[in-house]
Write an enzyme that holds these catalytic residues in place. Structure first.
Site, PDB file in Angstrom:
ATOM      1  N   GLU A   7       2.149  -1.192  -2.373  1.00 36.01           N
ATOM      2  CA  GLU A   7       2.938  -0.317  -1.340  1.00 36.01           C
ATOM      3  C   GLU A   7       3.746  -1.288  -0.660  1.00 36.01           C
ATOM      4  OE1 GLU A   7      -0.133   1.560   1.059  1.00 36.01           O
ATOM      5  OE2 GLU A   7      -0.039   0.018   2.462  1.00 36.01           O
ATOM      6  N   GLY A  42      -3.620   2.634   9.029  1.00 31.22           N
ATOM      7  CA  GLY A  42      -3.068   1.476   8.999  1.00 31.22           C
ATOM      8  C   GLY A  42      -2.674   1.045   7.545  1.00 31.22           C
ATOM      9  N   CYS A  43      -1.921  -0.235   7.469  1.00 34.42           N
ATOM     10  CA  CYS A  43      -1.209  -0.543   6.171  1.00 34.42           C
ATOM     11  C   CYS A  43      -2.433  -0.795   5.274  1.00 34.42           C
ATOM     12  CB  CYS A  43      -0.274  -1.658   6.168  1.00 34.42           C
ATOM     13  SG  CYS A  43      -0.893  -2.926   7.137  1.00 34.42           S
ATOM     14  N   TYR A  44      -3.500  -1.579   5.269  1.00 34.51           N
ATOM     15  CA  TYR A  44      -4.351  -1.703   4.409  1.00 34.51           C
ATOM     16  C   TYR A  44      -5.051  -0.587   4.260  1.00 34.51           C
ATOM     17  CZ  TYR A  44      -3.612  -7.278   4.755  1.00 34.51           C
ATOM     18  OH  TYR A  44      -3.472  -8.413   4.727  1.00 34.51           O
TER      19      TYR A  44
END
Length: 343
Positions: free
Chosen positions: A309, A148-150
């Site tokens: 990011e 996931g992004c987090y």
């Protein structure tokens, strides 16, 4: 040449996959699937891809996917766990950008995602696709669970501290903020302009679905239970994540910058910032780069790590392509060396 297909290509992550793969020297994009846009030219839905992609969106259940070497699932959770098994049986490699294969415990997955997992036997087969940790496993993988992004930002930020046993792992805190594109392309009230502009707030503070993914990744590094408080926030920007991480130091004399610089010196997509500087989300917009800075305020007992990011690139599509490159023995940076976009 690697023949690639994308399921869920009409969302923001699918769009990023098409953008990146259309310029990849080792990939031929063979089919892109979307139920909502089936039959429409890609260029009609996304004019930014005119003159680059001449495909039409097809139905995701078509046999055309089985003719690919790799299929990316940029779909909501619950889709890949049903569609991936027949592709894997046909010899197609699968990279899932949803959460379907990120957790190894099917019951834990069901608790957080509210569905019964239909392919629990694949959970132990899937390789968690954080390339900077699992590169060697990814080389042999047929099924990769893209992080996931987090979790990408949080895990990359904590890795050097935990690998060397420098912090008390019972007291970790992740204060993270994401741009609105992280909520997806579907229409929601809280992501409309008038609702999201000029405001800033936390959400899911009592428990976010990415929390068990982070804990599992951190516990694999330490071999022990990890105490992590994670609070996400919604920023009024299109894309980008900034995660400020806090960890109690066991040794106040360590040189954090030297530790981070050494750990990531050979990583093409990790940039450890000079001492005293803070990274910003604009410096990674549109790129696969992750920038990290580390501090010990007032020479105290708390390590503070700032990570930025692009949530759609290093936090999703770019990392997926990075994993594909590793899976197929391509140059890991292929198709991913584009610079951030400023202003």
């Amino acid at each position: 040449m690697v023949n690639a297909g994308i399921v869920g290509a009409s969302g923001y992550t699918g769009l990023e996959l098409m953008r990146i793969l259309s310029g990849h020297p080792g990939v031929a994009l063979r089919c892109v699937a979307s139920r909502s846009e089936q039959g429409r030219p890609v260029a009609a839905v996304f004019p930014s891809l005119r003159c680059r992609i001449s495909l039409e969106f097809i139905a995701p259940d078509t046999a055309a996917l089985a003719g690919c070497d790799v299929v990316f699932f940029a779909t909501p959770h619950g889709t890949a766990m049903q569609a991936a098994p027949p592709l894997l049986e046909a010899g197609v490699k699968v990279i899932d950008l949803s959460a379907d294969f990120r957790l190894q415990d099917a019951q834990l997955w069901s608790t957080w995602y509210g569905l019964e997992h239909t392919s629990p036997g694949l959970l132990n087969q899937a390789v968690y696709g954080l390339t900077e940790i699992h590169r060697e496993l990814i080389k042999q993988a047929d099924l990769v669970a893209n992080p996931g992004c987090y979790p990408t930002a949080v895990l990359l930020g904590f890795i050097p501290l935990l690998e060397q046993g420098l912090v008390d792992v019972t007291g970790l805190v992740a204060d993270a903020k994401s741009g609105i594109s992280g909520a997806g392309r579907q229409v929601q009230l809280n992501t409309q302009f008038c609702e999201s502009a000029d405001t800033f707030s936390a959400y899911a503070a009592d428990g976010h679905r990415h929390l068990p993914e982070m804990r599992e990744g951190l516990q694999q590094l330490t071999g022990e239970d990890v105490g992590l408080v994670f609070v996400p926030h919604l920023l009024p920007i299109n894309r980008g994540i900034e995660a400020t991480l806090y960890a109690p130091l066991l040794n106040r004399q360590v040189d954090l910058h030297a530790i981070y610089a050494e750990r990531y010196q050979d990583e093409a997509f990790i940039d450890v910032m000079p001492p005293g500087s803070c990274p910003d989300t604009a410096s990674v917009r549109g790129s696969n780069m992750c920038r990290i800075a580390c501090f010990v305020p007032e020479a105290g007992e708390m390590a503070v790590i700032s990570v930025v990011e692009d949530n759609l690139v290093k936090g999703a599509a770019g990392q997926a392509v990075q994993n594909m490159n590793v899976m197929f023995g391509l140059d890991e940076t292929a198709g991913l060396l584009h610079l951030p976009v400023l202003p």
